[in-house]
Design an enzyme around this catalytic site. Structure first.
Site, PDB file in Angstrom:
ATOM      1  N   SER A   1     -12.751  26.956  34.156  1.00  0.00           N
ATOM      2  CA  SER A   1     -13.617  25.932  34.150  1.00  0.00           C
ATOM      3  C   SER A   1     -14.841  26.352  33.290  1.00  0.00           C
ATOM      4  O   SER A   1     -15.573  25.386  32.947  1.00  0.00           O
ATOM      5  CB  SER A   1     -14.391  25.695  35.640  1.00  0.00           C
ATOM      6  OG  SER A   1     -14.758  27.126  36.395  1.00  0.00           O
ATOM      7  N   CYS A   2     -14.896  27.472  32.695  1.00  0.00           N
ATOM      8  CA  CYS A   2     -15.629  27.904  31.744  1.00  0.00           C
ATOM      9  C   CYS A   2     -15.644  27.343  30.400  1.00  0.00           C
ATOM     10  O   CYS A   2     -16.143  27.442  29.466  1.00  0.00           O
ATOM     11  CB  CYS A   2     -16.079  29.307  31.681  1.00  0.00           C
ATOM     12  SG  CYS A   2     -14.725  30.325  30.901  1.00  0.00           S
TER      13      CYS A   2
ATOM     14  N   LYS B   1      -9.802  30.274  25.620  1.00  0.00           N
ATOM     15  CA  LYS B   1      -8.942  29.446  26.562  1.00  0.00           C
ATOM     16  C   LYS B   1      -8.753  28.023  26.002  1.00  0.00           C
ATOM     17  O   LYS B   1      -8.066  27.291  26.213  1.00  0.00           O
ATOM     18  CB  LYS B   1      -9.569  29.237  27.835  1.00  0.00           C
ATOM     19  CG  LYS B   1      -9.577  30.709  28.760  1.00  0.00           C
ATOM     20  CD  LYS B   1      -8.171  30.700  28.948  1.00  0.00           C
ATOM     21  CE  LYS B   1      -7.813  32.055  29.931  1.00  0.00           C
ATOM     22  NZ  LYS B   1      -6.247  32.309  30.221  1.00  0.00           N
TER      23      LYS B   1
ATOM     24  N   HIS C   1     -15.507  39.512  39.607  1.00  0.00           N
ATOM     25  CA  HIS C   1     -16.289  38.298  40.047  1.00  0.00           C
ATOM     26  C   HIS C   1     -16.991  38.372  41.196  1.00  0.00           C
ATOM     27  O   HIS C   1     -17.064  39.678  42.029  1.00  0.00           O
ATOM     28  CB  HIS C   1     -15.231  37.029  40.106  1.00  0.00           C
ATOM     29  CG  HIS C   1     -14.432  36.840  38.838  1.00  0.00           C
ATOM     30  ND1 HIS C   1     -13.302  37.120  38.487  1.00  0.00           N
ATOM     31  CD2 HIS C   1     -14.797  36.172  37.909  1.00  0.00           C
ATOM     32  CE1 HIS C   1     -13.192  36.488  37.223  1.00  0.00           C
ATOM     33  NE2 HIS C   1     -14.013  35.807  36.688  1.00  0.00           N
TER      34      HIS C   1
HETATM   35  O1  GFB Z   1     -18.270  35.468  39.221  1.00  0.00           O
HETATM   36  P1  GFB Z   1     -19.187  35.889  38.275  1.00  0.00           P
HETATM   37  O2  GFB Z   1     -19.195  36.744  37.722  1.00  0.00           O
HETATM   38  O3  GFB Z   1     -18.931  34.696  37.175  1.00  0.00           O
HETATM   39  O4  GFB Z   1     -20.781  35.320  38.822  1.00  0.00           O
HETATM   40  P2  GFB Z   1     -19.153  33.325  36.438  1.00  0.00           P
HETATM   41  C1  GFB Z   1     -21.141  34.196  39.622  1.00  0.00           C
HETATM   42  C2  GFB Z   1     -22.174  34.245  40.151  1.00  0.00           C
HETATM   43  O5  GFB Z   1     -22.380  35.390  41.166  1.00  0.00           O
HETATM   44  C3  GFB Z   1     -23.449  34.471  39.014  1.00  0.00           C
HETATM   45  C4  GFB Z   1     -23.491  35.839  40.835  1.00  0.00           C
HETATM   46  O6  GFB Z   1     -24.578  33.781  39.335  1.00  0.00           O
HETATM   47  C5  GFB Z   1     -23.489  35.995  39.252  1.00  0.00           C
HETATM   48  O7  GFB Z   1     -25.029  36.219  38.777  1.00  0.00           O
HETATM   49  N1  GFB Z   1     -23.478  37.310  41.385  1.00  0.00           N
HETATM   50  C6  GFB Z   1     -24.311  37.956  42.613  1.00  0.00           C
HETATM   51  C7  GFB Z   1     -22.699  38.323  40.937  1.00  0.00           C
HETATM   52  N2  GFB Z   1     -23.916  38.851  42.658  1.00  0.00           N
HETATM   53  C8  GFB Z   1     -23.051  39.395  41.864  1.00  0.00           C
HETATM   54  C9  GFB Z   1     -22.129  40.616  41.783  1.00  0.00           C
HETATM   55  O8  GFB Z   1     -22.307  41.628  42.561  1.00  0.00           O
HETATM   56  N3  GFB Z   1     -21.042  40.497  40.907  1.00  0.00           N
HETATM   57  C10 GFB Z   1     -20.924  39.466  40.132  1.00  0.00           C
HETATM   58  N4  GFB Z   1     -19.948  39.458  39.105  1.00  0.00           N
HETATM   59  N5  GFB Z   1     -21.824  38.260  40.118  1.00  0.00           N
HETATM   60  C11 GFB Z   1     -17.206  33.797  35.302  1.00  0.00           C
HETATM   61  C12 GFB Z   1     -17.054  33.749  33.787  1.00  0.00           C
HETATM   62  O9  GFB Z   1     -18.378  33.355  35.208  1.00  0.00           O
HETATM   63  O10 GFB Z   1     -16.480  32.767  35.901  1.00  0.00           O
HETATM   64  C13 GFB Z   1     -15.489  33.911  33.515  1.00  0.00           C
HETATM   65  O11 GFB Z   1     -17.710  34.779  33.011  1.00  0.00           O
HETATM   66  C14 GFB Z   1     -14.674  32.919  34.172  1.00  0.00           C
HETATM   67  O12 GFB Z   1     -15.480  33.378  32.134  1.00  0.00           O
HETATM   68  C15 GFB Z   1     -14.924  33.167  35.547  1.00  0.00           C
HETATM   69  O13 GFB Z   1     -14.761  31.620  33.749  1.00  0.00           O
HETATM   70  C16 GFB Z   1     -14.251  32.141  36.487  1.00  0.00           C
HETATM   71  O14 GFB Z   1     -18.778  32.045  37.371  1.00  0.00           O
HETATM   72  O15 GFB Z   1     -20.666  33.353  36.247  1.00  0.00           O
END
Ligand code: GFB
Length: 318
Positions: free
Chosen positions: A111-112, A143, A182
């Protein structure tokens, strides 16, 4: 289109990952032959190895579940890895499949790919209508190139290559490494560690306000099997859950599932990323497929898997 999977030889690239392993589990219910190959057998970054593998094994169908993936920090810290590795994997598999006369291929995006401020829920037609979210533009560009590769080989050579765009996924075999994962595996691991150590609070990145749409990977795999058998359009198709959740609420649900009663400490030095990212999956629903796994039930299932499979993770997380 009717593409029965029975009797087909299907190569699932990336079968050790969360998505690839879910696809293998799902395809095991079909009467097809599943081909997989570890990195020592074929390194998907190497064109000659991919072409030799596909020429030798001659699948009927290729699924591109292999990808360099990661959460918000990994994406923004390793732009070269995310752009280069994903472009190579896609280019090698799409071109290699064409050379080996594989007429059916499914590419998986994310979805990004959509603009940061795309109108929500995001329809397929929003692609390339505005600037991308900077934390993951490298991955998104790769992608988008994958979607275009499928369209180009369809247009120039008549290949039946399709692209599906999953929303944020979670499930067994996810990456629980705190710097590259994630949000769901990261929070599950952190909350579990806080519970085990009796910590008063657990750290959640950002402000807790961003909204994300989460789908269990077994729902995704089921949707992909459905699309593989029926969908044959040049345009990519969204595969989403249909509702989204604020990160704060997600954290609270995970705390509930884990049984942790401490507080949330938001670390606002960490990025929020895109404010909202929910896809319009109306096209898929109109074809007759809908998801089945509710977020809380899915999280409970993954927590069980985590407890059974990551016994050392809580120690390393502290
Ligand atoms: O899942 P995530 O890393 O990916 O982060 P994105 C989603 C949200 O969760 C963000 C918050 O707003 C993060 O700041 N978050 C809170 C955390 N605590 C945490 C934590 O401990 N770890 C992480 N990782 N996040 C990704 C893309 O974006 O999504 C990729 O970078 C891909 O390219 C994927 O599309 C599906 O949804 O922000």
């Amino acid at each position: 289109m009717d593409y029965p999977l029975a009797g087909k030889r299907v190569f699932v690239s990336g079968h050790r990952g969360m998505v690839g392993s879910a696809i293998v589990r799902r395809l095991e219910r079909e009467d097809c032959e599943i081909l997989t190959a570890g990195r020592s057998e074929v390194d998907l970054i190497r064109q000659s190895e991919v072409e030799a593998y596909l020429a030798r094994t001659r699948p009927d169908c290729v699924i591109i579940a292999a990808a360099k993936v990661g959460g918000i920090m990994a994406n923004s810290s390793y732009p070269a890895d995310f752009l280069y590795q994903n472009m190579m994997i896609e280019a090698n598999l799409v071109h290699g499949a064409h050379l080996a006369d594989v007429n059916r291929l499914m590419f998986l995006g994310s979805s990004c790919i959509y603009p940061k401020f795309a109108e929500q829920p995001i329809v397929e037609e929003s692609l390339l209508t505005g600037p991308l979210e900077p934390t993951n533009e490298w991955y998104a560009i790769a992608k988008i190139a994958g979607i275009k590769l499928c369209q180009a080989y369809r247009k120039q050579f008549g290949r039946s290559y399709i692209s599906a765009m999953p929303t944020n996924l979670y499930g067994p075999n996810d990456n629980f490494d705190l710097t590259s994962s994630h949000v769901i595996p990261a929070l599950m691991r952190k909350v579990h560690a806080a519970k085990v150590s009796g910590a008063p609070s657990v750290e959640v990145w950002g402000t807790g306000t961003p909204l994300r749409e989460f789908m269990h990977v077994d729902d995704l795999a089921d949707a992909l099997a459905f699309l593989l058998a029926r969908y044959d359009e040049a345009e990519h198709i969204n595969v989403g859950y249909g509702s989204d959740t604020p990160i704060r609420e997600l954290a609270e649900t995970i705390m509930d599932v884990v049984g942790y009663e401490g507080e949330i400490a938001f670390d606002t030095s960490k990025p929020d990323g895109t404010p909202r990212k929910i896809m319009d999956s109306g096209k898929l629903h109109a074809l007759g497929w809908t998801p089945r796994i509710d977020l809380k039930a899915g999280l409970a299932q993954v927590y069980e898997w985590y407890l059974a499979n990551q016994p050392d993770a809580d120690v390393a997380a502290q």
